[in-house]
Enzyme design. Structure first.
Site, short mmCIF file in Angstrom:
data_model
loop_
_atom_site.label_atom_id
_atom_site.label_comp_id
_atom_site.label_asym_id
_atom_site.label_seq_id
_atom_site.Cartn_x
_atom_site.Cartn_y
_atom_site.Cartn_z
N GLY A 1 0.67 -1.12 -0.06
CA GLY A 1 0.08 -0.08 0.13
C GLY A 1 0.65 1.31 -0.05
N GLN B 1 -8.70 -2.27 -0.67
CA GLN B 1 -9.95 -1.70 -0.93
C GLN B 1 -10.41 -0.74 -0.09
OE1 GLN B 1 -12.25 0.36 -1.81
NE2 GLN B 1 -13.87 -0.97 -1.49
N SER B 2 -10.10 0.50 0.25
CA SER B 2 -10.26 1.43 1.39
C SER B 2 -11.31 2.25 1.38
CB SER B 2 -8.92 2.34 1.85
OG SER B 2 -8.92 3.25 0.80
N GLY C 1 -0.43 4.54 -1.51
CA GLY C 1 -1.61 5.11 -0.96
C GLY C 1 -1.13 6.44 -0.27
N TYR D 1 -16.55 -3.70 3.88
CA TYR D 1 -15.53 -3.08 4.27
C TYR D 1 -14.84 -3.16 5.59
CZ TYR D 1 -11.63 0.11 5.50
OH TYR D 1 -10.40 0.80 5.92
N GLU E 1 -13.75 1.96 11.39
CA GLU E 1 -14.97 1.40 11.03
C GLU E 1 -15.56 -0.12 11.62
OE1 GLU E 1 -16.55 3.98 8.71
OE2 GLU E 1 -17.50 2.08 8.37
N LYS F 1 -12.31 -5.93 7.46
CA LYS F 1 -11.47 -5.64 8.43
C LYS F 1 -11.32 -6.47 9.75
CE LYS F 1 -8.97 -2.43 6.19
NZ LYS F 1 -7.54 -2.57 5.94
N SER G 1 -9.28 -0.97 11.42
CA SER G 1 -9.76 0.28 11.22
C SER G 1 -10.98 0.61 12.30
CB SER G 1 -10.44 0.56 9.76
OG SER G 1 -11.44 1.39 9.82
P1 NAP Z 1 -5.35 4.28 0.21
O1 NAP Z 1 -4.89 5.68 -0.09
O2 NAP Z 1 -6.70 4.10 -0.41
O3 NAP Z 1 -4.09 3.46 -0.34
C1 NAP Z 1 -4.64 2.19 -0.43
C2 NAP Z 1 -3.55 1.50 -0.74
O4 NAP Z 1 -3.50 -0.13 -1.06
C3 NAP Z 1 -3.00 1.79 -2.30
O5 NAP Z 1 -1.48 1.91 -2.32
C4 NAP Z 1 -3.37 0.82 -3.21
O6 NAP Z 1 -2.88 0.95 -4.61
C5 NAP Z 1 -3.07 -0.35 -2.56
N1 NAP Z 1 -4.24 -1.60 -3.09
C6 NAP Z 1 -5.31 -1.68 -3.05
N2 NAP Z 1 -5.48 -2.76 -3.51
C7 NAP Z 1 -4.53 -3.64 -3.69
C8 NAP Z 1 -4.03 -4.93 -4.05
N3 NAP Z 1 -5.02 -5.82 -4.50
N4 NAP Z 1 -2.89 -5.11 -3.93
C9 NAP Z 1 -1.86 -4.44 -3.56
N5 NAP Z 1 -2.15 -3.19 -3.29
C10 NAP Z 1 -3.18 -2.80 -3.09
O7 NAP Z 1 -5.59 4.19 1.69
P2 NAP Z 1 -5.17 4.92 3.06
O8 NAP Z 1 -5.95 6.01 3.57
O9 NAP Z 1 -3.73 5.08 3.01
O10 NAP Z 1 -5.31 3.57 4.24
C11 NAP Z 1 -4.35 2.64 4.51
C12 NAP Z 1 -4.64 1.56 5.02
O11 NAP Z 1 -5.43 1.98 6.28
C13 NAP Z 1 -5.94 0.92 4.40
O12 NAP Z 1 -5.71 -0.48 4.54
C14 NAP Z 1 -6.95 1.35 5.05
O13 NAP Z 1 -8.18 0.63 4.57
C15 NAP Z 1 -6.61 1.50 6.37
N6 NAP Z 1 -7.41 2.61 7.20
C16 NAP Z 1 -7.58 3.70 6.72
C17 NAP Z 1 -7.84 4.76 7.49
C18 NAP Z 1 -7.73 6.08 7.00
O14 NAP Z 1 -8.57 7.16 7.61
N7 NAP Z 1 -7.02 6.59 6.09
C19 NAP Z 1 -8.23 4.48 8.96
C20 NAP Z 1 -8.47 3.19 9.39
C21 NAP Z 1 -7.74 2.30 8.45
P3 NAP Z 1 -3.17 1.91 -5.73
O15 NAP Z 1 -2.31 3.24 -5.32
O16 NAP Z 1 -2.69 1.21 -6.88
O17 NAP Z 1 -4.61 2.02 -5.66
O1 G4F Z 2 -14.27 10.04 4.12
P1 G4F Z 2 -15.30 8.98 4.32
O2 G4F Z 2 -15.72 8.26 2.93
O3 G4F Z 2 -14.56 8.03 5.29
P2 G4F Z 2 -15.00 6.70 6.15
O4 G4F Z 2 -16.28 6.22 5.38
O5 G4F Z 2 -15.40 7.23 7.43
O6 G4F Z 2 -14.04 5.66 5.78
C1 G4F Z 2 -12.39 6.15 6.08
O7 G4F Z 2 -12.23 5.95 7.35
C2 G4F Z 2 -12.24 4.89 7.95
C3 G4F Z 2 -11.72 4.73 9.29
O8 G4F Z 2 -13.08 4.83 10.11
C4 G4F Z 2 -11.14 3.83 7.03
F1 G4F Z 2 -11.17 2.60 7.67
C5 G4F Z 2 -11.60 3.73 5.69
O9 G4F Z 2 -10.62 3.15 4.78
C6 G4F Z 2 -11.68 5.24 5.17
O10 G4F Z 2 -10.51 5.79 5.09
O11 G4F Z 2 -16.77 9.35 4.69
C7 G4F Z 2 -16.80 9.70 5.91
C8 G4F Z 2 -18.14 10.38 6.42
C9 G4F Z 2 -19.18 8.98 6.18
O12 G4F Z 2 -20.21 9.28 7.27
C10 G4F Z 2 -20.17 9.44 4.77
O13 G4F Z 2 -21.37 8.94 4.76
O14 G4F Z 2 -18.48 11.24 5.45
C11 G4F Z 2 -19.87 10.81 4.90
N1 G4F Z 2 -20.04 11.57 3.51
C12 G4F Z 2 -20.82 12.65 3.56
N2 G4F Z 2 -21.00 13.01 2.32
C13 G4F Z 2 -19.38 11.36 2.45
C14 G4F Z 2 -20.00 12.34 1.52
N3 G4F Z 2 -18.39 10.54 2.36
C15 G4F Z 2 -17.83 10.36 1.01
N4 G4F Z 2 -16.85 9.78 0.59
N5 G4F Z 2 -18.49 11.34 0.06
C16 G4F Z 2 -19.56 12.15 0.22
O15 G4F Z 2 -19.83 13.04 -0.70
#
Ligand code: NAP
Ligand code: G4F
Length: 339
Positions: A9, A89-90, A12, A155, A134, A159, A132
């Site tokens: 990842g 697939q995040s 990302g 999702y 979530e 997780k 996460s």
């Molecule tokens: P992101 O920006 O969507 O990055 C996801 C990464 O996974 C990208 O490098 C993507 O590659 C890669 N990937 C997707 N499918 C893959 C596959 N089949 N094989 C290998 N690589 C693959 O997500 P992020 O925000 O950095 O989050 C990092 C991790 O933390 C994720 O697992 C997410 O679910 C988790 N998480 C995120 C948050 C948050 O708020 N950001 C919170 C809790 C947990 P591409 O660049 O090619 O798409």
């Molecule tokens: O930004 P979001 O899509 O993030 P969400 O669903 O909280 O998920 C992110 O955080 C998780 C950790 O809790 C990670 F595990 C996950 O990989 C990801 O990084 O949505 C945040 C909130 C939701 O409640 C959604 O319903 O925003 C609300 N929302 C309102 N309008 C929207 C929109 N979300 C998106 N993406 N786009 C909108 O237009």
């Protein structure tokens, strides 16, 4: 000899900050890139030589979490000290549309890695899994390491599966495997279809006359938003602790999506007046008297996570980790990047 870290990842948001962080710590960093028809390395191009596909601190490999053979080959070839699995697939909303693929990558992907590590003979590899907030889903806030998982999407379910695999492989096979249960974290590098980036980018474009309206979904969901730069530090700290364990990483505060819109607008000197309720709610910019915020039900989820607030006491006490960015500083940093 330099320690070797392998990041799944790396292209990302989090992977790119973690790579920078580990390079500063003198690691040799290896990253996995999946095959794409156009380059997907924009977040790491400043530290990665895309012509030679590596430099001395960052070496890239082609692989995919859905392809066990590639995972086995890469781990054997690199012989890493630490593996960070951030690949997924995040996107929660998209997991309603591609549930099987989401499960394959997010649930079976880490299981494939754990199986390879379990049978690995050359050294004891430390493993970090990106779990996460979530997973808490319907559980009332504040959420901590003991809170029940009540997931609301495939999702989140994927997780939860991966989370339990990490705990199981730790208990059954004595693996040094850890879960970081990270609450939402954002940055200028956040993907454009997550709500914070969509708001910052949308309002900035409206301000600059490049866009007319910003259309959102549920304005009343609440999230505990931190900065990705702070959160990647916690990942490293989690793996350095002598005992493998699971940690909540958060800020212990929560804001609604509407709060995010309001603060961002205020910082851009835009004054929004809100009218109507439900799908008819609109935001009007006072100076121009134009509707700039609209609601569309296509952005709502079939099942929503209403409120997340993380209690990060365990990470604070054991890892000496705490967030540096406030909600306001996070919004400032994201806006700054749009200009
Ligand atoms: P992101 O920006 O969507 O990055 C996801 C990464 O996974 C990208 O490098 C993507 O590659 C890669 N990937 C997707 N499918 C893959 C596959 N089949 N094989 C290998 N690589 C693959 O997500 P992020 O925000 O950095 O989050 C990092 C991790 O933390 C994720 O697992 C997410 O679910 C988790 N998480 C995120 C948050 C948050 O708020 N950001 C919170 C809790 C947990 P591409 O660049 O090619 O798409
Ligand atoms: O930004 P979001 O899509 O993030 P969400 O669903 O909280 O998920 C992110 O955080 C998780 C950790 O809790 C990670 F595990 C996950 O990989 C990801 O990084 O949505 C945040 C909130 C939701 O409640 C959604 O319903 O925003 C609300 N929302 C309102 N309008 C929207 C929109 N979300 C998106 N993406 N786009 C909108 O237009």
């Amino acid at each position: 000899m330099k320690k070797k870290a392998l990041i799944f990842g790396i292209t990302g948001q989090d992977g790119s900050y973690l790579a920078e962080y580990l390079i500063k710590k003198k690691y040799q960093v290896h990253g996995i890139k999946r095959r794409t028809s156009t380059p997907n390395t924009s977040r790491i191009d400043h530290i990665f030589d895309s012509v030679n596909f590596n430099n001395k601190d960052l070496i890239m490999h082609h692989g995919d979490l859905s392809d066990s053979g590639s995972l086995y080959r890469i781990i054997n070839q690199i012989n890493p000290d630490e593996i960070y699995n951030l690949a997924a697939q995040s996107h929660v909303k998209i997991s309603f549309q591609i549930p099987e693929y989401t499960s394959d990558v997010n649930a079976l992907g880490p299981l494939r890695l754990l199986e390879i590590i379990r049978h690995y003979k050359k050294k004891k590899i430390k493993f970090y899994q990106a779990s996460s907030s979530e997973m808490f889903g319907k559980s009332k806030p504040p959420q901590n390491e003991k809170t029940l998982f009540l997931p609301r999407s495939v999702y989140a379910i994927s997780k939860v599966f991966a989370y339990h695999c990490v705990v199981h492989y730790r208990e059954a096979y004595n693996l040094h495997a850890c879960n970081g249960i990270l609450f939402n974290h954002e940055s200028p590098r956040r993907g454009v279809n997550f709500v914070t980036k969509k708001i910052v980018q949308g309002l900035t474009r409206i301000k600059n006359g490049q866009q007319k309206t910003l259309t959102l979904g549920n304005l009343y969901a609440r999230r505990d938003w931190g900065h990705a730069k702070d959160y990647v530090e916690s990942m490293w700290k989690i793996l350095q602790h002598k005992t493998a364990d699971d940690y909540v990483v958060s800020t212990n505060t929560s804001h609604s999506v509407k709060d995010f819109v309001k603060l961002c607008a205020k910082k851009l000197n835009m004054n929004i007046i809100w009218k109507n309720k439900g799908f008819k709610e609109i935001g009007i910019e006072k100076n121009t008297n134009r509707i700039i915020i609209k609601i569309d039900k296509k952005y709502f989820r079939e099942t929503e996570v209403d409120n997340l607030i993380g209690d990060y006491s365990k990470a604070k006490n054991r890892l000496k980790w705490k967030p540096r960015y406030s909600f306001e500083k996070l919004v400032d940093d994201m806006i700054k990047n749009e200009f």
